[in-house]
Each structure stands twice: as structure tokens, then as C-alpha cells.
Design an enzyme around this catalytic site. Structure first.
Site, PDB file in Angstrom:
ATOM      1  CG  HIS A  90      -2.072  -0.969   1.063  1.00  0.00           C
ATOM      2  ND1 HIS A  90      -3.129  -1.002   1.931  1.00  0.00           N
ATOM      3  CD2 HIS A  90      -2.328  -1.928   0.134  1.00  0.00           C
ATOM      4  CE1 HIS A  90      -3.981  -1.933   1.554  1.00  0.00           C
ATOM      5  NE2 HIS A  90      -3.511  -2.517   0.475  1.00  0.00           N
ATOM      6  CD  GLU A  98      -2.225   4.500   2.958  1.00  0.00           C
ATOM      7  OE1 GLU A  98      -3.393   4.937   2.968  1.00  0.00           O
ATOM      8  OE2 GLU A  98      -1.901   3.493   2.283  1.00  0.00           O
ATOM      9  CB  CYS A 133      -6.489  -0.827   4.868  1.00  0.00           C
ATOM     10  SG  CYS A 133      -4.748  -1.299   4.985  1.00  0.00           S
ATOM     11  CB  CYS A 172      -2.223   1.584   5.980  1.00  0.00           C
ATOM     12  SG  CYS A 172      -1.650   0.786   4.460  1.00  0.00           S
TER      13      CYS A 172
END
Length: 167
Positions: free
Chosen positions: A90, A92, A118, A121
Site C-alpha cells: 500500500h 502508506e 486500511c 496501514c
């Protein structure tokens, strides 16, 4: 320049800081190789960009388009579920990883993201000492929001200037 011109008011039509960094976050997202959703993240402290990240596979590995499509899409997995079978890291996470790789300390950081983080993260951002998250899009993950609130991380729902002006 005559002294009088120095005293004249200057029109400041520059973007506000959140608008500025969110615009950069959208540019970062353009590097994403994800076929489902292009996400960008920018980590900022004291109005300075520390790192950026976008979603895509680990370095040197093939991305989904090169492999004939998204595996989660083929299985009909809804957004927000079964992230462990996704090839992508992801945005992040990549921004945090870039900080680790380059020795960038992340205390008191703001994370700008094109989408709500999410839960995975969110946990990483909490442990990375992120104190504020400015995110634009929604993500179906209430647990992430609950954990961020419990950790005292401020979550700001970003709205573009043109959206703010119409309200």
C-alpha cells in the site's frame, strides 16, 4: 523597486497547505501500477515532504498488468478484504518503508493519502508516530478509524476547494 511598491498588499491566491500536499499526493498516485485503485501517500513534517509512496508490488517484482490482471479481481474479492493476497504494497506502507530505507525519522508527521488507510496501514501509521492523517476517499474499514481514534491520531476528511465553496 520603489519603496511604495514594497508596502502594497500582495494577493495570496496560493493553495492552503492541505490543498498543496493533497495535490502532490494525487501526482504521486499516478505512479501506481494497481489496476483497481491508484493510491498515493505523502508524509510531511513542518510543511516539508519527508517521503512519498504509491501502491504497487515490491521492487523488482512484476505488477498485475504484467501478469494478466488483478488476482483479487479474478476471485471477486471486495475492496477492503483479503489484502494478504494482493501483490501490492500500500501507498502508506511504501512511504513508511522509504523513511526506513533512507533513515528519515517520522515523529509528529502528517500523512496525506488519496484514500482512508486500511487497518494494516493504520496500525503502521500509529507505530510510525503519525499524528494526523488527511485523506480524501473512503475505504470500507471501520476498524482502522476506531484504532486511529483510540491512538489519538487526528483524521481529517479532505474536500477539494471547489467542494468546500459549494457548501
Amino acid at each position: 523597486m520603489p519603496q511604495d511598491e514594497l508596502k502594497m498588499p500582495v494577493s495570496d491566491d496560493r493553495p492552503a497547505w492541505d490543498d498543496y500536499f493533497m495535490e502532490i499526493t494525487h501526482v504521486v498516485a499516478k505512479r501506481s501500477t494497481c489496476l483497481r485503485r491508484k493510491v498515493g501517500a505523502v508524509l510531511v513534517r513542518d510543511r516539508r515532504i519527508l517521503t512519498t509512496g504509491y501502491n504497487g508490488p515490491p521492487k523488482g517484482l512484476a505488477h498485475c498488468a504484467e501478469l494478466g490482471g488483478c488476482y483479487r479481481e479474478k476471485l471477486g474479492v471486495p475492496a477492503g478484504q483479503r489484502q494478504e493476497i494482493c501483490r501490492a504494497v500500500h501507498a502508506e506502507q511504501n512511504a513508511i518503508i522509504q523513511a526506513a530505507v533512507h533513515g528519515v525519522e517520522l515523529t509528529d508527521v502528517t500523512c496525506y493519502s488519496t484514500i482512508q488507510p486500511c487497518v494494516i496501514c493504520a496500525k503502521m501509521l500509529i507505530n510510525a508516530n503519525v499524528v494526523r492523517i488527511v485523506c480524501e476517499g473512503d475505504y470500507p474499514d471501520e476498524l482502522a478509524l476506531q484504532m486511529l481514534e483510540e491512538a489519538g491520531v487526528e483524521v481529517v476528511r479532505y474536500r477539494r476547494p471547489e467542494e468546500r465553496d459549494t457548501q
